[in-house]
Design a protein around this motif. Structure first.
Motif, short mmCIF file in Angstrom:
data_model
loop_
_atom_site.label_atom_id
_atom_site.label_comp_id
_atom_site.label_asym_id
_atom_site.label_seq_id
_atom_site.Cartn_x
_atom_site.Cartn_y
_atom_site.Cartn_z
N TYR A 152 0.85 -1.19 0.00
CA TYR A 152 0.00 0.00 0.00
C TYR A 152 0.89 1.24 0.00
O TYR A 152 2.06 1.18 0.41
N PRO A 153 0.36 2.39 -0.44
CA PRO A 153 1.19 3.60 -0.52
C PRO A 153 1.92 3.95 0.76
O PRO A 153 3.07 4.40 0.72
N HIS A 154 1.29 3.74 1.93
CA HIS A 154 1.94 4.12 3.19
C HIS A 154 3.14 3.25 3.50
O HIS A 154 3.95 3.58 4.38
N GLU A 155 3.28 2.13 2.80
CA GLU A 155 4.42 1.24 3.02
C GLU A 155 5.61 1.58 2.12
O GLU A 155 6.64 0.91 2.20
N LEU A 156 5.47 2.60 1.31
CA LEU A 156 6.51 2.96 0.35
C LEU A 156 7.16 4.28 0.72
O LEU A 156 6.56 5.12 1.40
N SER A 157 8.37 4.47 0.25
CA SER A 157 9.04 5.77 0.40
C SER A 157 8.45 6.75 -0.60
O SER A 157 7.72 6.37 -1.53
N GLY A 158 8.78 8.04 -0.44
CA GLY A 158 8.29 9.05 -1.37
C GLY A 158 8.72 8.79 -2.80
O GLY A 158 7.93 8.93 -3.74
#
Length: 354
Positions: free
Chosen positions: A169-175
């Motif tokens: 999910y997006p929150h598990e990724l870096s910018g």
């Protein structure tokens, strides 16, 4: 001003903008483009967000559209994408005028994709990476191998092995990883052109070079064209083949990026470059009010803030009255260096504009 902005760190194997092909026919073209919006609170005076723009983007070319906030560059980009219908003028793609019928626009947006500034805002936090990238395929009724297409897009965007990211999910990724997912979502439809609105503005400096290198690599590998909208002249220096400087709804200087950014002719371009750390000397402090698209001044639209006019240099050249009273024509969409400035017009190597 002869000092160029220093490049951001990029891999040594990254191709430089000068290696791009330069075919003569335009892929995307705007001619006489104008976009107006109603005045605030029902005021009779309209805001001219885009006030006469010609702009060409050739196959395999990266063009940087540069200017301060409020100059109209985002409205111009949205108009080129078909998200805003112009008040007058036309947009053509592949030599054909843009058709605003819903089915035609859907087909057009498969060929021209948008990459937004903030990956966190453009990714649904409830969607996995796989679903985020596959969304475009589903909207356009893709009938091939969806899993393979998503994997290929993620791999091209630098997320390898792609399967490792499918269920994240997006929150598990870096910018930086989130921005690569956004880019993969554009690439999955195999577009011919992308419009990137401040593509690295929300990223750490250490990641910006990686994303810029990625865009350059995609241009080389896929022949992808790009319009990069930015206020950052350093970014333009690192990625663009050509730059168009926009002020108050109109392009005021354009040309090859090295030519414009190492020898700027327009006082506005000179002011933008003067604040870079590499420029040396004192930054130019612009006087007067910030741009207001509902109050376009007579004559040169920059004259009320122009440091050349304020210093008396324009009067020495005998153009001060023209700066205040005589409008300048719209610059051509492509070609050599051009400048919309009475003071700079006629100088060696610059197409006269007024």
């Amino acid at each position: 001003m002869t000092t160029s902005p220093s490049p951001a760190p990029t891999p040594s194997e990254t191709p430089t903008p000068s290696e791009s092909p330069a075919p003569s026919e335009s892929l995307l073209s705007a001619v006489g483009l104008r976009v107006t919006f109603p005045g605030r609170h029902g005021a009779a005076v309209e805001a001219r967000a885009v006030d006469g723009v010609d702009l060409d983007i050739r196959p395999g070319e990266i063009v940087a559209l540069v200017g301060e906030s409020g100059c109209g560059k985002t409205t111009l980009a949205r108009t080129l994408l078909g998200l805003v219908r112009p008040t007058s003028g036309r947009v053509t793609f592949g030599g054909r005028p843009l058709d605003y019928a819903s089915r035609a626009l859907k087909a057009y947006r498969k060929r021209v994709q948008l990459v937004l500034q903030d990956p966190s805002g453009s990714l649904n936090p409830r969607h996995t990476v796989y679903d985020a990238v596959a969304e475009g395929l589903r909207i356009h009724g893709y009938t091939g191998d969806e899993r393979a297409a998503v994997a290929q897009a993620l791999s091209r965007a630098g997320l390898r092995p792609p399967e490792r990211f499918f269920l994240r999910y997006p929150h598990e990724l870096s910018g930086g990883q989130r921005q690569r997912v956004v880019i993969a979502g554009a690439l999955v439809l195999e577009p011919e052109l992308i419009v990137a609105d401040e593509p690295v503005a929300s990223l750490d400096a250490s990641v910006r070079g990686e994303i810029l290198a990625l865009l350059l690599r995609l241009r080389t590998e896929l022949g992808l064209s790009a319009l990069v909208v930015t206020h950052d002249l350093g970014l333009a220096w690192n990625i663009a083949d050509r730059v168009a400087v926009m002020y108050l709804g109109r392009i005021v200087e354009t040309g090859d990026v090295e030519q414009v950014l190492t020898a700027p002719r327009h006082p506005y371009t000179q002011a933008l470059l003067s604040v870079l750390p590499e420029a040396g000397g004192d930054p130019v402090v612009l006087t007067g009010e910030p741009p207001d698209p509902s109050r376009i001044p007579s004559g040169c639209r920059f004259h009320v803030r122009c440091q050349i006019l304020a210093s008396g240099k324009a009067a020495e050249e005998g153009v001060a009255d023209a700066c205040r009273t005589r409008d300048l024509p719209v610059l051509a969409g492509s070609g050599g260096a051009q400048v919309a400035c009475h003071w700079a017009a006629g100088r060696a190597g610059v197409t006269r504009a007024g």
